[in-house]
Design a protein around this motif. Structure first.
Motif, PDB file in Angstrom:
ATOM      1  N   ILE A 139       2.580 -10.318   1.361  1.00 38.98           N
ATOM      2  CA  ILE A 139       3.777 -10.330   2.206  1.00 38.98           C
ATOM      3  C   ILE A 139       3.544  -9.483   3.457  1.00 38.98           C
ATOM      4  O   ILE A 139       3.916  -9.868   4.568  1.00 38.98           O
ATOM      5  N   VAL A 140       2.890  -8.332   3.270  1.00 44.14           N
ATOM      6  CA  VAL A 140       2.627  -7.475   4.427  1.00 44.14           C
ATOM      7  C   VAL A 140       1.756  -8.197   5.451  1.00 44.14           C
ATOM      8  O   VAL A 140       2.004  -8.138   6.652  1.00 44.14           O
ATOM      9  N   THR A 141       0.744  -8.917   4.974  1.00 50.02           N
ATOM     10  CA  THR A 141      -0.126  -9.621   5.926  1.00 50.02           C
ATOM     11  C   THR A 141       0.648 -10.697   6.691  1.00 50.02           C
ATOM     12  O   THR A 141       0.437 -10.877   7.886  1.00 50.02           O
ATOM     13  N   VAL A 142       1.547 -11.380   5.983  1.00 51.19           N
ATOM     14  CA  VAL A 142       2.390 -12.366   6.669  1.00 51.19           C
ATOM     15  C   VAL A 142       3.200 -11.676   7.757  1.00 51.19           C
ATOM     16  O   VAL A 142       3.265 -12.132   8.911  1.00 51.19           O
ATOM     17  N   ALA A 143       3.791 -10.544   7.379  1.00 52.65           N
ATOM     18  CA  ALA A 143       4.645  -9.812   8.317  1.00 52.65           C
ATOM     19  C   ALA A 143       3.845  -9.375   9.548  1.00 52.65           C
ATOM     20  O   ALA A 143       4.300  -9.530  10.684  1.00 52.65           O
ATOM     21  N   VAL A 144       2.643  -8.866   9.317  1.00 47.03           N
ATOM     22  CA  VAL A 144       1.823  -8.402  10.438  1.00 47.03           C
ATOM     23  C   VAL A 144       1.537  -9.553  11.396  1.00 47.03           C
ATOM     24  O   VAL A 144       1.682  -9.431  12.616  1.00 47.03           O
ATOM     25  N   ALA A 145       1.152 -10.680  10.826  1.00 43.06           N
ATOM     26  CA  ALA A 145       0.835 -11.833  11.671  1.00 43.06           C
ATOM     27  C   ALA A 145       2.046 -12.260  12.490  1.00 43.06           C
ATOM     28  O   ALA A 145       1.935 -12.577  13.682  1.00 43.06           O
ATOM     29  N   GLU A 146       3.225 -12.246  11.846  1.00 43.98           N
ATOM     30  CA  GLU A 146       4.439 -12.651  12.560  1.00 43.98           C
ATOM     31  C   GLU A 146       4.777 -11.653  13.666  1.00 43.98           C
ATOM     32  O   GLU A 146       5.165 -12.041  14.776  1.00 43.98           O
ATOM     33  N   ILE A 147       4.604 -10.358  13.365  1.00 43.29           N
ATOM     34  CA  ILE A 147       4.879  -9.335  14.371  1.00 43.29           C
ATOM     35  C   ILE A 147       3.986  -9.540  15.582  1.00 43.29           C
ATOM     36  O   ILE A 147       4.440  -9.538  16.737  1.00 43.29           O
ATOM     37  N   VAL A 148       2.712  -9.766  15.315  1.00 39.79           N
ATOM     38  CA  VAL A 148       1.762  -9.986  16.410  1.00 39.79           C
ATOM     39  C   VAL A 148       2.184 -11.196  17.240  1.00 39.79           C
ATOM     40  O   VAL A 148       2.199 -11.158  18.474  1.00 39.79           O
ATOM     41  N   ARG A 149       2.582 -12.257  16.539  1.00 38.91           N
ATOM     42  CA  ARG A 149       2.962 -13.477  17.244  1.00 38.91           C
ATOM     43  C   ARG A 149       4.180 -13.253  18.134  1.00 38.91           C
ATOM     44  O   ARG A 149       4.208 -13.662  19.299  1.00 38.91           O
ATOM     45  N   VAL A 150       5.170 -12.567  17.568  1.00 42.33           N
ATOM     46  CA  VAL A 150       6.400 -12.333  18.335  1.00 42.33           C
ATOM     47  C   VAL A 150       6.114 -11.421  19.538  1.00 42.33           C
ATOM     48  O   VAL A 150       6.608 -11.665  20.646  1.00 42.33           O
ATOM     49  N   ILE A 151       5.297 -10.396  19.315  1.00 42.64           N
ATOM     50  CA  ILE A 151       4.963  -9.506  20.425  1.00 42.64           C
ATOM     51  C   ILE A 151       4.275 -10.292  21.537  1.00 42.64           C
ATOM     52  O   ILE A 151       4.626 -10.197  22.714  1.00 42.64           O
ATOM     53  N   LEU A 152       3.299 -11.101  21.146  1.00 46.10           N
ATOM     54  CA  LEU A 152       2.559 -11.870  22.151  1.00 46.10           C
ATOM     55  C   LEU A 152       3.475 -12.822  22.915  1.00 46.10           C
ATOM     56  O   LEU A 152       3.268 -13.084  24.102  1.00 46.10           O
ATOM     57  N   SER A 153       4.479 -13.348  22.218  1.00 47.88           N
ATOM     58  CA  SER A 153       5.388 -14.273  22.890  1.00 47.88           C
ATOM     59  C   SER A 153       6.247 -13.570  23.927  1.00 47.88           C
ATOM     60  O   SER A 153       6.824 -14.221  24.796  1.00 47.88           O
ATOM     61  N   ASN A 154       6.367 -12.251  23.824  1.00 49.15           N
ATOM     62  CA  ASN A 154       7.342 -11.557  24.659  1.00 49.15           C
ATOM     63  C   ASN A 154       6.767 -10.543  25.631  1.00 49.15           C
ATOM     64  O   ASN A 154       7.508  -9.831  26.282  1.00 49.15           O
TER      65      ASN A 154
END
Lengths: 266, 346
Positions: free
Chosen positions: B132-147
């Motif tokens: 779950i943590v790895t999923v969360a990290v990937a999503e955080i990275v994606r959202v940061i990059l989008s913004n």
């Protein structure tokens, strides 16, 4: 001479509490050089818990334990191994999908020096060290007559041999004290005799002190020099096998009181 | 170095060189004609898939932990390297090969740094929780990059809107060599004392600790190495596709990588090496060979997965390695191995 008197392992009122339960309470054990000490007691008395305390799997809530004059409280399991305590497990914990040889080589890991870069680029030093380690591991396996199985997966070994492999792996860590947790459990008489020989051989060859948990009384009585009896997490008695065998409290702990027997449970 | 190893190494080097020459013949000559560019693309994509799937196999197969966030590490590598090379090539002209090497190094380093930072706290967890943590990290990275955005590259927009014009330096010659080096490094990592420690942790964490293995350190190190190679794969991707969108590195990409690892056989490097290019190219090939079925290509992909899982639940290679040199040096050894295994079972 003074050094002789420092115990290899000393526990000082060692104890651990799980919630309201004092699983181990006020345990004082001393083990001197070259001794073979038995630790016996009824099921659930806390024998394995003591092992888990000494090897850093649990952290003691009271007391301390000292290895060769060094306080060990709070060390992690691998640090405890580095300091020199090796153990086997009650329900065998081998690396099942690794070969017998690899099982032993893993335990040599802490003494290997090849760093990450040397390992990845396969420097001559890496190969030399690998070969040396393999040789050392094979020597250990030979001691337990396991060298013929070196390339087999550990899970394919017969039960008795798995026990021996676990001891061989513990020895590979180059320890000062060996803890054996019910090494004879589930063994047939032939295997037990073999184990007895192996333990004798260990003492002659390495001279390391051993703390042994065992339910096989004939084994314990015949090879141990001193015995600690544990009941409800506390030391009930200690002494030579003869003293223990004649100790009333110990017999009571195992079999119950005489007068209770008549009206006993249905 | 033992003699037998030297022989095996020689055989492997010959095999790799032959592969390389084969690719050169296919793509550098007129053999494939106009289709060359198309297949060239499939092969290049297959190669960076191989790197990232092998790096994930390091975690899944050898450490025994699942990561569903590898696309996250890949995106870090992709963006970091692309930002780096774009800034550099805005200032000076560099030859492709130099730019490529810089990209690989930046991508790997950036992902490795994030890998350490994530790994140290996250690897106290294991199993589902780590997943779950790895999923969360990937999503955080994606959202940061989008913004976020960098003015020099994206102007007023964010990376989510536009990041095009990355130098196209991922030539398949370079990528092939990178892939071989990455696989070799990961393989020798596994076949060293570090790898032994790692596998022992997978087999029994407590026994490993009781054998003197520093469990946390080994896990963090492996996680970092795995992340670094994911970053390298990302760098290759960025400099091949030349346009990045954060949504490419989403959850389904991560799970695709994991599916390939499982399908090839977790704990088998050769399994990953064979499964990655095939599965990455499969949807494309289906729509290429049967244009009528193009819309069913993901369905066929799914069917392949299900069929393999039913008939070979441990994956195609099931934790075993295919060895070319063993095949050549002692062709009969396989049979005797099977025989001895049967004897054991009886």
């Amino acid at each position: 001479m003074a050094e002789e008197k420092i115990p290899v392992l000393e526990t000082k009122s060692l104890g651990i509490q799980f919630g309201g339960l004092k699983a181990v309470n006020d345990v004082n054990i001393e083990i001197y050089k070259g001794e073979l000490i038995g630790l016996i007691g009824p099921n659930g008395a806390g024998k394995t818990t003591i092992f888990n305390l000494i090897t850093g799997i649990y952290t003691p809530t009271t007391g301390s334990y000292i290895l060769c004059g060094k306080r060990m409280n709070g060390l992690k399991t691998h640090q405890v191994v580095e300091a020199g305590i090796a153990r086997t497990f009650q329900n065998i914990r081998l690396f099942k999908k690794m070969t017998v040889l690899e099982n032993v080589k893993v335990a040599f890991n802490k003494n290997m020096k090849a760093n990450l870069m040397q390992s990845i680029f396969r420097t001559p030093y890496f190969w030399k060290e690998e070969e040396e380690t393999t040789e050392k591991a094979m020597e250990l396996l030979k001691l337990f007559k396991l060298d013929g199985f070196a390339d087999q997966f550990a899970e394919n070994l017969p039960y008795g041999k798995q026990r021996l492999l676990e001891i061989a792996r513990a020895l590979a860590t180059d320890m000062k004290l060996l803890l054996l947790d019910e090494p004879a459990a589930g063994m047939n008489p032939v295997e037990t005799a073999e184990l007895k020989e192996s333990i004798k051989m260990l003492r002659e060859k390495f001279g390391i002190p051993i703390l042994l948990i065992e339910h096989d009384m004939s084994l314990v009585m015949s090879i141990c020099e001193r015995i600690y009896v544990l009941n409800f997490g506390e030391i009930l008695a200690s002494g030579t096998p003869d003293e223990i065998a004649g100790n009333k409290e110990v017999i009571e702990a195992y079999l119950g009181k005489e007068d209770e027997d008549e009206g006993g449970d249905v | 170095m033992p003699k037998i190893i030297r022989k095996k190494l020689l055989i492997n080097i010959i095999a790799v060189v032959m592969m390389f020459l084969l690719l050169c013949i296919l793509f550098d000559t007129e053999l494939l004609g106009r289709k060359a560019a198309y297949f060239n693309g499939l092969v290049t994509i297959g190669m960076f898939y191989t790197i990232i799937v092998c790096s994930l196999n390091l975690l899944t197969g050898y450490m025994g932990e699942f990561s569903l966030g590898h696309a996250g590490f890949m995106s870090i590598g992709a963006y970091a390297s692309a930002i780096g090379t774009t800034l550099i090539s805005n200032r000076t002209e560099l030859p492709d090969i130099v730019l490529y090497i810089i990209a690989i190094i930046i991508g790997g380093m950036a992902a490795a740094i994030v890998g350490v930072l994530v790994g140290i706290p996250a690897l106290r967890l294991s199993g589902d929780y780590l997943c779950i943590v790895t999923v969360a990290v990937a999503e955080i990275v994606r959202v940061i990059l989008s913004n976020v955005g960098i003015e020099e590259i994206t102007g007023n927009a964010t990376f989510g809107k536009s990041f095009a014009g990355i130098a196209r330096v991922s030539d398949y010659h370079y990528v092939f060599i990178t892939m071989i080096i990455c696989i070799a490094v990961m393989y020798s990592y596994i076949r060293s004392r570090y790898g032994r420690a790692l596998i022992s942790i997978r087999e029994d964490r407590i026994a490993a600790a009781a054998s003197g293995i520093n469990v946390t350190k080994t896990k963090v190190l492996t996680f970092t190495i795995s992340a670094a190679f994911a970053g390298v794969a990302g760098a290759i991707y960025a400099h091949y596709i030349t346009t990045l969108v954060p949504t490419y590195f989403n959850f389904s990409k991560s799970s695709e990588f994991l599916a390939i690892v499982i399908l090839g056989g977790s704990g088998s490097m050769t399994g990953s090496i064979i499964a990655a290019p095939i599965l990455s190219a499969l949807p494309q090939l289906i729509s290429y060979v049967f244009p009528d079925f193009a819309s069913y290509r993901m369905l066929i992909y799914a069917v392949v997965l299900v069929v393999v899982m039913i008939f070979k639940p441990t994956g195609l290679f099931g934790g075993k390695e295919f060895s070319l040199s063993d095949l050549i040096l002692k062709p009969k050894s396989k049979k005797t191995q099977v025989l001895s295994q049967k004897v054991n079972q009886e």
